[in-house]
Design a protein around this motif. Structure first.
Motif, PDB file in Angstrom:
ATOM      1  N   THR A 119       0.853  -1.182   0.000  1.00 35.68           N
ATOM      2  CA  THR A 119       0.000   0.000   0.000  1.00 35.68           C
ATOM      3  C   THR A 119       0.886   1.227   0.000  1.00 35.68           C
ATOM      4  N   GLU A 120       0.651   2.106  -0.968  1.00 37.26           N
ATOM      5  CA  GLU A 120       1.403   3.349  -1.065  1.00 37.26           C
ATOM      6  C   GLU A 120       0.638   4.397  -0.274  1.00 37.26           C
ATOM      7  N   VAL A 121       1.225   4.865   0.829  1.00 38.72           N
ATOM      8  CA  VAL A 121       0.536   5.794   1.715  1.00 38.72           C
ATOM      9  C   VAL A 121       0.984   7.213   1.400  1.00 38.72           C
ATOM     10  N   ASP A 122      -0.010   8.104   1.228  1.00 41.80           N
ATOM     11  CA  ASP A 122       0.288   9.508   1.033  1.00 41.80           C
ATOM     12  C   ASP A 122       0.603  10.109   2.396  1.00 41.80           C
ATOM     13  N   SER A 123       1.690  10.850   2.503  1.00 39.49           N
ATOM     14  CA  SER A 123       2.123  11.366   3.804  1.00 39.49           C
ATOM     15  C   SER A 123       1.144  12.387   4.385  1.00 39.49           C
ATOM     16  N   LYS A 126      -3.949   9.697   5.129  1.00 38.58           N
ATOM     17  CA  LYS A 126      -3.955   8.237   5.077  1.00 38.58           C
ATOM     18  C   LYS A 126      -5.104   7.724   4.215  1.00 38.58           C
ATOM     19  N   LYS A 127      -6.140   8.535   4.065  1.00 39.78           N
ATOM     20  CA  LYS A 127      -7.286   8.128   3.242  1.00 39.78           C
ATOM     21  C   LYS A 127      -6.890   7.942   1.784  1.00 39.78           C
ATOM     22  N   ASP A 128      -5.916   8.729   1.349  1.00 39.14           N
ATOM     23  CA  ASP A 128      -5.515   8.715  -0.059  1.00 39.14           C
ATOM     24  C   ASP A 128      -4.541   7.597  -0.391  1.00 39.14           C
ATOM     25  N   SER A 129      -4.375   6.625   0.514  1.00 37.50           N
ATOM     26  CA  SER A 129      -3.466   5.523   0.233  1.00 37.50           C
ATOM     27  C   SER A 129      -4.065   4.620  -0.836  1.00 37.50           C
ATOM     28  N   LYS A 130      -3.196   4.019  -1.638  1.00 36.80           N
ATOM     29  CA  LYS A 130      -3.687   3.145  -2.709  1.00 36.80           C
ATOM     30  C   LYS A 130      -2.821   1.900  -2.787  1.00 36.80           C
ATOM     31  N   LYS A 131      -3.431   0.819  -3.240  1.00 35.25           N
ATOM     32  CA  LYS A 131      -2.722  -0.444  -3.376  1.00 35.25           C
ATOM     33  C   LYS A 131      -1.876  -0.424  -4.642  1.00 35.25           C
TER      34      LYS A 131
END
Length: 175
Positions: A119-123, A126-131
């Motif tokens: 999962t790529e987490v936006d710093s 956290k809602k904007d994280s994507k697989k």
């Protein structure tokens, strides 16, 4: 002589360690680890890339009709009232998708069995994280890149001794 290094761990922990390092290598392109671990990780990564090279073009493109919800200027779904209820309005859209042939599907499942989900987490949120789809990365990026190459997809570069225990550290990277 043993077929593999035990790395001072029980079998389940060793498998998890190697699986996580294989995932990190495919996701990032390079990792820093000990020499013994790098040689073991190489045994897992090379066949995965060879599988991706072999099956990279083994799909057919199919056009399908999909229902997609209409969105307004703010990006919210458009709703209209029918029979006293608010119902989302849908548009029909033509999409082209890749349909795997049976051998590519088997290859995909073999890859998924050896890779963890990333999962790529936006710093910022956290809602904007994507697989991250590592199997698609293997097929679409690494497959064509190594198509003309017969093995030898990784390189081990010695960095030096680790300060704590003087273990030889290496950079394992995809060529």
């Amino acid at each position: 002589m043993a077929k593999y290094r035990k790395l001072g761990r029980s079998s389940s922990v060793r498998r998890a360690l190697l699986r996580s390092q294989v995932t990190a290598l495919i996701a990032n392109g390079k990792i820093v680890t000990t020499e013994a671990r790098a040689k073991e990780v190489r045994k897992f990564v090379e066949p995965l890339i060879a599988l991706a090279v072999r099956e990279k073009d083994n799909f057919e493109t199919v056009t399908v009709t999909a229902k997609v919800p209409k969105k307004d200027a703010n990006g919210k779904r458009v709703k209209e009232e029918r029979d006293g209820k608010k119902v989302v309005v849908y548009d029909e859209v033509q999409k082209e998708i890749k349909k795997d042939k049976p051998s590519r599907m088997v290859a995909r499942r073999k890859m998924l069995a050896q890779l963890y989900d990333v999962t790529e987490v936006d710093s910022r949120r956290k809602k904007d994280s994507k697989k991250v789809d590592l199997v698609a990365k293997l097929f679409d990026e690494y497959g064509p890149k190594y198509a003309g190459r017969n093995g030898g997809y990784t390189r081990i570069v010695k960095i030096g001794l680790r300060k704590g225990d003087a273990a030889m550290e290496v950079l394992l990277e995809l060529i």
